[in-house]
Design a protein around this motif. Sequence first.
Motif, PDB file in Angstrom:
ATOM      1  N   ARG A 173       0.837  -1.203   0.000  1.00 54.13           N
ATOM      2  CA  ARG A 173       0.000   0.000   0.000  1.00 54.13           C
ATOM      3  C   ARG A 173       0.877   1.261   0.000  1.00 54.13           C
ATOM      4  NH1 ARG A 173      -3.621  -3.218   3.052  1.00 54.13           N
ATOM      5  NH2 ARG A 173      -2.608  -2.703   5.028  1.00 54.13           N
ATOM      6  N   GLU A 174       1.956   1.212   0.756  1.00 50.64           N
ATOM      7  CA  GLU A 174       2.866   2.369   0.802  1.00 50.64           C
ATOM      8  C   GLU A 174       3.502   2.617  -0.564  1.00 50.64           C
ATOM      9  OE1 GLU A 174       7.321   3.164   2.474  1.00 50.64           O
ATOM     10  OE2 GLU A 174       5.938   2.119   3.814  1.00 50.64           O
ATOM     11  N   ALA A 184       1.055   3.775  -3.498  1.00 50.02           N
ATOM     12  CA  ALA A 184       0.491   5.118  -3.399  1.00 50.02           C
ATOM     13  C   ALA A 184       1.558   6.196  -3.549  1.00 50.02           C
ATOM     14  CB  ALA A 184      -0.227   5.294  -2.058  1.00 50.02           C
ATOM     15  N   ASN A 234      -4.955   4.410  -6.408  1.00 49.74           N
ATOM     16  CA  ASN A 234      -4.326   4.189  -5.099  1.00 49.74           C
ATOM     17  C   ASN A 234      -4.053   5.507  -4.375  1.00 49.74           C
ATOM     18  OD1 ASN A 234      -4.273   1.428  -5.665  1.00 49.74           O
ATOM     19  ND2 ASN A 234      -2.221   1.527  -6.544  1.00 49.74           N
ATOM     20  N   ASP A 274      -7.202   6.870  -3.000  1.00 52.65           N
ATOM     21  CA  ASP A 274      -7.604   6.079  -1.833  1.00 52.65           C
ATOM     22  C   ASP A 274      -6.782   6.478  -0.610  1.00 52.65           C
ATOM     23  OD1 ASP A 274      -9.091   3.621  -0.765  1.00 52.65           O
ATOM     24  OD2 ASP A 274      -7.001   3.154  -0.285  1.00 52.65           O
ATOM     25  N   SER A 275      -5.509   6.817  -0.844  1.00 52.74           N
ATOM     26  CA  SER A 275      -4.641   7.207   0.269  1.00 52.74           C
ATOM     27  C   SER A 275      -4.896   8.647   0.714  1.00 52.74           C
ATOM     28  CB  SER A 275      -3.171   7.056  -0.154  1.00 52.74           C
ATOM     29  OG  SER A 275      -2.299   7.538   0.833  1.00 52.74           O
ATOM     30  N   GLU A 276      -5.039   9.567  -0.276  1.00 51.56           N
ATOM     31  CA  GLU A 276      -5.164  10.991   0.032  1.00 51.56           C
ATOM     32  C   GLU A 276      -6.596  11.409   0.368  1.00 51.56           C
ATOM     33  OE1 GLU A 276      -2.517  13.088   0.183  1.00 51.56           O
ATOM     34  OE2 GLU A 276      -1.267  11.313  -0.161  1.00 51.56           O
ATOM     35  N   GLY A 289      -5.894   0.012  -2.039  1.00 54.06           N
ATOM     36  CA  GLY A 289      -4.683   0.814  -2.121  1.00 54.06           C
ATOM     37  C   GLY A 289      -3.548   0.088  -2.795  1.00 54.06           C
ATOM     38  N   LYS A 309      -8.043  -4.092   3.068  1.00 52.51           N
ATOM     39  CA  LYS A 309      -8.080  -2.731   3.601  1.00 52.51           C
ATOM     40  C   LYS A 309      -9.509  -2.262   3.783  1.00 52.51           C
ATOM     41  CE  LYS A 309      -6.623   1.976   2.739  1.00 52.51           C
ATOM     42  NZ  LYS A 309      -6.117   2.931   1.751  1.00 52.51           N
TER      43      LYS A 309
END
Length: 310
Positions: A11-12, A15, A58, A61-63, A147, A175
């Motif tokens: 995920r890190e 994104a 992604n 989804d993260s921001e 993500g 997630k």
Amino acid sequence: MTADPLATVARELHASAPAAFVAARTARAKQAQAEGERDLAARIRALTKPSSAAWAVNALDSEQPELVERVVELGSALRAASTERDAARLRELAQARQALLAELAREARAVAEAFEVPLSDAAVGELQQSFQAAMVDPRAANAVRSGMLVRAIASDGLGPVDLEGAVAVGSAGQKGAARSHTAGEGIAATGRADTTGAADARRRAAEEERRRDTEERRRREAEEARADADDAERHLAETDSALDDAEQTRAALEQRIRELHDELDRARDELAKLTRSLAHLRSAHTAAARTAAAARREADRYDRPAPGTV
């Protein structure tokens, strides 16, 4: 439930800015190797760099996870309206879907700009298709909420969305379940409640959507055609005006040329007259010079003393 360390890393990485993906993946794999997690390091090295569209999903989804949750909620509402065959509700939700897809496109461009990531129109279109698929299929909704999307996904409105190789790690729903238990239960319940009748309703909704999309496309094409026709008419009017101006200029130049020819003819006639006059003057000058010379000789003869005179 303990989070999967590979999913956390995935995920890190998925994104983060695509240009930094390979270097970041190598660094995380080396870190895992140094910590004695050789199997995890190998799995990290095997992670695939996402496409531009998948990265944008992604990143959103993260921001902006709340924006992605609106996609999930709208999809659930659309499926419920399809199951209930509520045409009025479907029309209302279809309009909301178009507005949300447009908002997603705008926000994706803004996030891409913040990350200094070029995002083409084609990638934005694939991003919208991915979110539209998430509104159709709960599994696709979990995929975009993971993500860890690797490639864009799409729905034909008939069968399940093809998620093969679309998510980097494990189940696409990990997630999603962690983020919103209530939403996850609603999606799962909807998935279990799907029946042949619901599938038929989805097909009808998809057909209605395609019909509206076709009408919208034809409306846009008609507007573009009218705009092109207006532009062509304006261009024709401008061309006609320019042609009239050019014709007037040509006529004026032809008239001026005729006048210059007339002036040239008159000048030539005057030159001929002056040439003839000059010839006459030169002839008269020559005759006068001869006469003067003869006169001087005659004068000299009379001025000399007679022979035998002092």
